[in-house]
Design a protein around this motif. Structure first.
Motif, PDB file in Angstrom:
ATOM      1  N   ARG A 162      32.417  22.776  40.295  1.00  0.00           N
ATOM      2  CA  ARG A 162      33.725  21.995  40.319  1.00  0.00           C
ATOM      3  C   ARG A 162      34.617  22.812  40.808  1.00  0.00           C
ATOM      4  NH1 ARG A 162      30.550  20.871  35.539  1.00  0.00           N
ATOM      5  NH2 ARG A 162      30.564  18.943  34.612  1.00  0.00           N
ATOM      6  N   ALA A 163      33.797  23.692  41.978  1.00  0.00           N
ATOM      7  CA  ALA A 163      35.199  25.047  42.523  1.00  0.00           C
ATOM      8  C   ALA A 163      35.298  24.050  43.522  1.00  0.00           C
ATOM      9  CB  ALA A 163      34.719  26.307  42.194  1.00  0.00           C
ATOM     10  N   GLU A 164      35.123  23.341  44.130  1.00  0.00           N
ATOM     11  CA  GLU A 164      35.500  22.265  44.718  1.00  0.00           C
ATOM     12  C   GLU A 164      37.034  22.721  45.967  1.00  0.00           C
ATOM     13  OE1 GLU A 164      35.059  18.637  47.824  1.00  0.00           O
ATOM     14  OE2 GLU A 164      33.683  18.845  46.127  1.00  0.00           O
ATOM     15  N   GLY A 165      36.732  23.516  46.879  1.00  0.00           N
ATOM     16  CA  GLY A 165      38.891  23.226  47.654  1.00  0.00           C
ATOM     17  C   GLY A 165      39.417  24.470  46.730  1.00  0.00           C
ATOM     18  N   THR A 166      38.637  25.270  46.022  1.00  0.00           N
ATOM     19  CA  THR A 166      39.828  26.635  45.708  1.00  0.00           C
ATOM     20  C   THR A 166      39.393  27.949  46.080  1.00  0.00           C
ATOM     21  OG1 THR A 166      37.525  27.068  44.084  1.00  0.00           O
ATOM     22  CG2 THR A 166      39.245  25.270  42.653  1.00  0.00           C
ATOM     23  N   ILE A 167      40.235  28.324  45.692  1.00  0.00           N
ATOM     24  CA  ILE A 167      39.614  29.609  46.082  1.00  0.00           C
ATOM     25  C   ILE A 167      39.352  30.608  45.435  1.00  0.00           C
ATOM     26  CG2 ILE A 167      40.870  32.160  46.275  1.00  0.00           C
ATOM     27  CD1 ILE A 167      43.348  31.230  47.193  1.00  0.00           C
ATOM     28  N   LEU A 168      37.495  30.928  45.472  1.00  0.00           N
ATOM     29  CA  LEU A 168      37.011  31.775  44.318  1.00  0.00           C
ATOM     30  C   LEU A 168      37.314  32.571  44.508  1.00  0.00           C
ATOM     31  CD1 LEU A 168      34.638  31.593  43.132  1.00  0.00           C
ATOM     32  CD2 LEU A 168      32.779  31.922  45.073  1.00  0.00           C
ATOM     33  N   LEU A 169      37.734  33.337  43.369  1.00  0.00           N
ATOM     34  CA  LEU A 169      37.799  35.239  43.309  1.00  0.00           C
ATOM     35  C   LEU A 169      36.068  35.841  42.537  1.00  0.00           C
ATOM     36  CD1 LEU A 169      39.169  37.466  42.568  1.00  0.00           C
ATOM     37  CD2 LEU A 169      39.806  36.171  40.496  1.00  0.00           C
TER      38      LEU A 169
END
Length: 434
Positions: free
Chosen positions: A76-83
Motif C-alpha cells: 500500500r506504499a505505492e507512490g510514496t517516499i519510503l522512509l
C-alpha cells in the motif's frame, strides 16, 4: 506523485531514486511475495533527517511510508517516499528504573542482548530481527505476553515527528488520544523515531523446542492441551505442525518459562510420557537466545500467511487440525494466549480474550502453489472455531484494520488520524482509512 524529483540534499542520509543501482534492493519489502512500488527511498540518518523529510513532503504534497526493514509491508506504499529508519539505532538501558530507550530501527534481538546483562527482558516475539517499535505499534504478541500483556502495554512514551514536522515526546499525560492510538493502532498518525519501554525482571529462563515425527501428532496435541489447560502465566507453550521441503512432516512444541528449570520440567510433565523425540533443545537460557527456539529466517523471503484467533481448542478443533496433512503449508502454529493478555488493556486491541492464536504459513513458489496455499488456509480457518478478529501484526496484505479492530475503535482511531494528520502525509502498512 512525482517523488523522483526529491533532492538528495533534503537529508544527510542516503536518498535513492528509480534508476539508482541500489534502488530495487532498498525499496524491497521483507516478504518478497509483496510488490512494493515506491517513488523514492530515504535512509534517515537521525530524527533531524525525519523532520527535514516531513517538511519537504508537506511543501511538495507528498506522502511518506515508514519501514525499518520492510516487515509487515502490504504493497500500500505505492507512490510514496519510503522512509527507512534502520539508522535510528540508539539504545539505552537503565537497569535502575527498568526502562529502555529504543530507536525506531533497533531489532528485538539487540534489545534482548542488552537487557540480558541486567537480568531484565523486553517483550520479544519469535523473531530477533523485527524492529521493537514496529511490533509495539501493532500491539505485539510476545513470548512473555501471558505474563506481561501486549508489547504495546509496556510502552511508556513515544518520540515522534508529527505531520507538521515537529519533534514531540508523547505520553499518556501529554496527549492521551495519540498515545492510545500509537500503542497498538498502527503507525498511521506520526513517524515514531524512538520508544521508551518498560522492562521486566527475567533472572531465570528455561526454553527450547521438542521435535517429533508427525506420526505422533495426536499424542503431542493431547499433551499440549493438558499443559495449556493449567499453565501458569510464566509458562508459554506453542505447538507447530511442520512440513519443510524435502523433509518428512513433523510436530514440535516450543516453550519458554520465566523461572527455574525444575519448575518448568514439572509443568511440562505430560511431554515426558510421549514417544522419544527426534530432538529436544530445552535448557536454561538467556533472554538473548530466544530467537533460536523457532529459528525463523533472518533474511527476506516470500511467504503467504493467515492468522486467526481460536475461541477454543476442544476435541473437534484438535481433530480438524490433525485430520489431513498440512501440505502445501509449511507450518501450522498454535500459540497459547490468556493470562495477562486477557486482562484490561488501554490500547486499541483491548483485552485478548481468545485462548489460542493460529498462524498458517506457506511459500508461494509459483502461482499454482500460491493458490493452493491460500485455499488450504481458508479451508482450515473456515473449519475451526475462530472469533473473526485477529491481532494487527497477524494481518496479511489482503486484509485491513477492520479485521483487527471493532467499529468503535476504528472510529476513534480515524478521529486521531484526522486531528494529527489531516493531509494523510504518513502512510502505514494498514491505514485506518481503509
Amino acid at each position: 506523485m512525482n517523488a523522483p524529483h526529491l533532492p538528495r540534499s533534503v537529508v544527510r542520509g542516503r536518498v535513492l531514486l528509480p534508476g539508482d543501482t541500489d534502488f530495487d534492493a532498498a525499496s524491497r519489502p521483507w516478504n518478497l511475495a509483496v510488490e512494493q512500488s515506491v517513488a523514492a527511498v530515504v535512509e534517515a540518518a537521525d530524527a533531524d533527517d525525519v523532520v527535514a523529510l516531513v517538511r519537504y513532503a508537506r511543501s511538495a504534497g507528498l506522502a511518506i511510508a515508514v519501514q525499518p526493514n520492510g516487515h509487515g509491508a502490504t504493497g500500500r506504499a505505492e507512490g510514496t517516499i519510503l522512509l527507512r529508519t534502520g539508522r535510528l539505532d540508539g539504545l539505552k538501558i537503565d537497569p535502575a528504573t527498568r526502562r529502555a530507550l529504543v530507536g525506531a530501527g533497533v531489532p528485538s534481538g539487540r534489545v534482548q542482548a542488552a537487557t540480558a546483562q541486567h537480568g531484565l527482558t523486553g517483550l520479544p516475539g519469535s523473531s530477533p530481527v523485527v524492529s521493537v517499535t514496529g511490533v509495539a505499534l501493532g500491539g505485539g504478541l510476545s513470548w512473555f505476553g501471558r505474563a506481561y500483556g501486549w508489547v504495546s502495554d509496556a510502552v511508556t512514551a513515544f518520540d515522534i515527528v508529527d505531520a507538521e514536522a515537529r519533534q514531540r515526546h508523547v505520553t499518556a499525560d501529554t496527549d492521551p488520544d495519540l498515545f492510545w492510538a500509537l500503542r497498538g493502532g498502527g503507525g498511521d498518525y506520526a513517524i515514531v523515531t524512538a520508544i521508551e519501554l518498560a522492562l521486566q525482571p527475567a533472572p531465570r529462563l528455561f526454553g527450547g523446542r521438542v521435535l517429533w515425527s508427525a506420526a505422533h501428532a495426536p499424542e503431542v496435541m493431547e499433551a499440549y492441551r493438558q499443559i495449556t489447560a493449567v499453565a501458569p502465566n510464566e509458562l508459554t507453550v506453542w505447538l507447530d505442525l511442520l512440513h519443510f521441503p524435502g523433509a518428512d512432516p513433523m510436530v514440535a512444541v516450543d516453550v519458554t518459562y520465566l523461572g527455574a528449570e525444575r519448575e518448568a520440567r514439572d509443568l511440562l510433565g505430560p511431554l515426558d510420557h510421549l514417544p522419544r523425540p527426534i530432538s529436544d533443545s530445552r535448557r536454561a537460557m538467556q533472554v538473548s537466545e530466544l530467537g533460536g527456539i523457532t529459528a525463523e529466517p533472518t533474511d527476506p523471503g516470500a511467504g503467504l500467511s493467515r492468522g486467526e484467533l481460536l475461541t477454543r481448542l476442544d476435541d473437534a478443533a484438535a481433530e480438524t487440525l490433525l485430520a489431513d496433512p498440512i501440505a502445501p503449508l509449511l507450518s501450522v502454529q498454535i500459540r497459547h494466549l490468556g493470562g495477562a493478555l486477557a486482562r484490561p488493556s488501554d490500547s486499541p486491541h483491548g483485552p485478548l480474550t481468545e485462548p489460542y492464536a493460529l498462524y498458517l504459513f506457506g511459500i508461494p513458489t509459483d502461482p499454482a502453489t500460491a493458490e493452493q496455499v491460500t485455499v488450504k488456509q481458508r479451508a482450515l480457518a473456515d473449519a475451526l472455531p475462530v472469533s473473526g478478529r485477529k491481532p494487527l501484526t497477524f494481518l496479511n496484505p489482503t486484509e485491513s484494520v477492520s479485521d483487527a479492530f471493532t467499529p468503535a475503535v476504528l472510529t476513534r482511531l480515524r478521529g486521531v488520524k484526522r486531528r494529527h494528520d489531516p493531509r494523510n502525509l504518513v502512510r502505514s502498512n494498514f491505514p485506518v482509512g481503509g
